[in-house]
Motif scaffolding. Structure first.
Motif, short mmCIF file in Angstrom:
data_model
loop_
_atom_site.label_atom_id
_atom_site.label_comp_id
_atom_site.label_asym_id
_atom_site.label_seq_id
_atom_site.Cartn_x
_atom_site.Cartn_y
_atom_site.Cartn_z
N CYS A 178 0.77 -1.22 0.06
CA CYS A 178 -0.51 -0.18 0.17
C CYS A 178 0.61 1.15 0.05
N ILE A 179 2.44 1.48 0.42
CA ILE A 179 2.97 2.62 0.74
C ILE A 179 3.57 3.32 -0.73
N LEU A 180 4.02 1.71 -1.33
CA LEU A 180 3.84 2.37 -2.72
C LEU A 180 2.85 2.22 -4.09
N GLU A 181 2.22 2.00 -3.46
CA GLU A 181 0.72 1.99 -4.95
C GLU A 181 0.16 2.85 -4.03
N GLY A 182 0.17 3.39 -3.09
CA GLY A 182 -0.55 4.62 -2.29
C GLY A 182 -2.15 4.53 -2.36
N ARG A 183 -2.11 2.81 -1.78
CA ARG A 183 -4.10 2.80 -1.55
C ARG A 183 -4.49 3.20 -0.67
N GLY A 184 -4.06 4.52 0.18
CA GLY A 184 -4.27 4.79 1.30
C GLY A 184 -5.30 4.22 2.89
N GLU A 185 -4.79 2.96 3.08
CA GLU A 185 -5.19 2.14 3.87
C GLU A 185 -4.53 0.84 3.82
N PHE A 186 -3.89 0.17 5.18
CA PHE A 186 -4.32 -1.01 4.93
C PHE A 186 -4.35 -1.31 6.56
N ASP A 187 -4.44 -2.86 6.39
CA ASP A 187 -3.98 -3.27 8.28
C ASP A 187 -3.10 -3.67 9.03
N ASN A 188 -2.76 -2.20 9.97
CA ASN A 188 -2.06 -3.05 10.56
C ASN A 188 -0.94 -3.58 11.40
N GLY A 189 -2.56 -4.60 11.21
CA GLY A 189 -1.40 -5.67 12.08
C GLY A 189 -0.94 -6.86 11.00
N MET A 190 -1.31 -6.57 9.87
CA MET A 190 -1.03 -7.61 9.69
C MET A 190 0.65 -6.73 8.61
N VAL A 191 0.83 -5.22 8.84
CA VAL A 191 2.25 -4.92 8.21
C VAL A 191 2.85 -4.61 9.08
N GLU A 192 3.09 -4.99 10.53
CA GLU A 192 3.38 -5.75 11.74
C GLU A 192 3.93 -7.02 10.85
N CYS A 193 3.45 -7.84 10.90
CA CYS A 193 3.60 -9.37 10.41
C CYS A 193 3.98 -9.49 9.24
N GLU A 194 4.07 -8.87 8.29
CA GLU A 194 4.97 -9.10 7.27
C GLU A 194 6.23 -8.65 7.36
N VAL A 195 6.49 -7.00 7.80
CA VAL A 195 7.99 -6.60 8.82
C VAL A 195 8.42 -7.30 9.35
N THR A 196 7.71 -7.96 10.11
CA THR A 196 8.31 -9.54 11.31
C THR A 196 9.16 -10.51 10.54
N GLY A 197 7.94 -10.84 9.61
CA GLY A 197 8.27 -11.93 8.60
C GLY A 197 9.46 -12.01 8.25
N LYS A 198 9.62 -11.06 7.85
CA LYS A 198 10.94 -10.99 7.04
C LYS A 198 12.24 -10.57 7.73
N ALA A 199 11.78 -10.17 9.03
CA ALA A 199 13.10 -9.56 9.55
C ALA A 199 13.58 -11.51 9.62
N LEU A 200 12.84 -12.44 10.49
CA LEU A 200 12.89 -13.63 10.72
C LEU A 200 13.13 -14.41 9.29
N GLU A 201 13.21 -14.17 8.35
CA GLU A 201 13.63 -14.80 7.06
C GLU A 201 15.22 -14.71 7.16
N ILE A 202 15.27 -13.14 6.86
CA ILE A 202 17.08 -13.21 7.44
C ILE A 202 17.64 -13.51 8.70
N VAL A 203 17.41 -13.80 9.34
CA VAL A 203 17.43 -14.58 10.84
C VAL A 203 18.26 -15.97 10.45
N ARG A 204 16.45 -16.66 10.07
CA ARG A 204 16.88 -17.89 9.37
C ARG A 204 17.60 -18.28 9.09
N GLU A 205 17.85 -17.95 6.91
CA GLU A 205 18.61 -17.84 6.25
C GLU A 205 20.51 -17.35 6.93
N HIS A 206 20.39 -16.68 7.74
CA HIS A 206 21.50 -16.10 7.97
C HIS A 206 21.86 -16.03 9.59
#
Length: 261
Positions: free
Chosen positions: A182-210
Motif C-alpha cells: 500500500c505504501i508504494l502503491e498509494g492505496r490509502g489504507e492498510f491493515d496495521n497488524g498485517m503490516v507488522e507481521c509482514e515486516v517482522t516475518g521478513k526480519a525472521l526470514e533473514i535470521v533463519r537464512e543467516h
C-alpha cells in the motif's frame, strides 16, 4: 540567538541577556528538520517519521514540493535541486540538523552535506558503517527496505557504505507484500497488524537464512512503528530512522548536567 545560549532553554539568566535572530528567520525552536516526499497516500501511524507523536522533541517537517516516490527512487534529474532547496529552507528557518523521511533520499547525501552548513543525514543507511563497528567481522547486517531494486551501489556510495561492507548486508524488501505494498502503491489504507507481521516475518526470514546476523537496519521510514516487534521477534539490535534522528537531536542539543555529588 547568541551561540552560547543553551538551545531550547533560557532559564533565569535569560532575563538579562540580549537575544537576536538571523534576518529572514521567523520561527524557532526546531532542532531537527525533516524533508519528506510530497505526493504519497497511505496512513502515517505513530512511529512513522512524519508523525509528530514519534518524537519527544520538536521537529520541523517540510515536503520537497511536487516530489513523488517514483522520481525519488529513480533519481530523476529534477530531484537534487529540489532536495537542496528544501534543505536550505530548513536551514534558514533555524534547524540545527537535517534528516529525511525515506532512505532513498540518501542518493543525495553527499551533495546535501556539502551544500548545507548544518549536519545532514538523509538516509537511515548512513548508520551502517557505525553498526558494523559494533559487530564481529563475521556477522552480517540485515536490511529491510521498501524496494530492493532501488538499493543501488550509487546509494551506498553516497551514504559512505563501502563495497566491503556491502558484502556483509542481507537485504530483503516488502514491495510485494499484500499490505505493505500500500505504501508504494498509494492505496490509502492498510491493515496495521498485517503490516507488522509482514515486516517482522521478513526480519525472521533473514535470521533463519543467516544465523550469523548481528543487527537489523530498517531502511524505510515507514518501518519504525514495527521496530519493537522486530526486536522482540529476533532478539537483535534494531536500527532505523528514529535511532538516527534521536542521535542527531542529542548531538545538537546537549545540556549541562546538574545535581549533587
Amino acid at each position: 540567538m547568541e551561540e552560547n545560549i543553551q538551545y531550547g532553554y533560557m532559564g533565569a539568566a535569560g532575563r538579562n541577556i540580549t537575544v537576536r535572530m538571523k534576518k529572514g528567520q521567523n520561527i524557532s525552536g526546531f532542532p531537527v528538520g525533516i524533508i519528506y516526499i510530497d505526493t504519497v497516500w497511505y496512513p502515517m501511524v505513530p512511529g512513522n517519521i512524519v508523525n509528530g507523536y514519534t518524537y519527544d522533541f520538536p521537529v520541523r517537517l517540510k515536503a520537497v514540493e511536487g516530489l513523488d516516490e517514483q522520481s525519488l527512487f529513480c533519481c530523476a534529474d529534477s530531484v537534487l535541486p529540489a532536495v537542496i532547496d528544501t534543505c536550505r529552507t530548513l536551514q534558514r528557518e533555524g534547524v540545527r540538523a537535517i534528516s529525511a523521511a525515506c532512505g532513498f533520499f540518501g542518493n543525495y547525501q553527499k551533495e546535501a552535506a556539502e551544500a548545507l552548513d548544518v549536519p545532514v543525514a538523509l538516509s537511515s543507511l548512513v548508520q551502517l558503517p557505525w553498526i558494523a563497528t559494533l559487530l564481529k567481522p563475521s556477522q552480517t547486517i540485515g536490511v529491510l527496505t521498501a524496494d530492493q531494486a532501488s538499493v543501488t551501489g550509487c546509494l551506498f556510495e553516497s551514504c559512505s557504505v563501502t563495497p566491503e561492507l556491502q558484502k556483509r548486508l542481507v537485504i530483503r524488501d516488502l514491495r510485494h507484500e499484500k499490505e505493505f505494498s500500500c505504501i508504494l502503491e498509494g492505496r490509502g489504507e492498510f491493515d496495521n497488524g498485517m503490516v507488522e507481521c509482514e515486516v517482522t516475518g521478513k526480519a525472521l526470514e533473514i535470521v533463519r537464512e543467516h544465523p550469523e546476523t548481528g543487527a537489523i537496519l530498517l531502511e524505510c521510514s515507514d518501518m519504525p512503528p514495527y521496530a519493537y516487534a522486530v526486536q522482540a521477534a529476533t532478539g537483535l539490535p534494531v536500527f532505523d530512522f528514529t535511532t538516527l534522528i534521536r542521535w542527531l537531536h542529542n548531538a545538537v542539543t546537549q545540556k549541562p548536567y546538574c545535581g549533587f555529588i
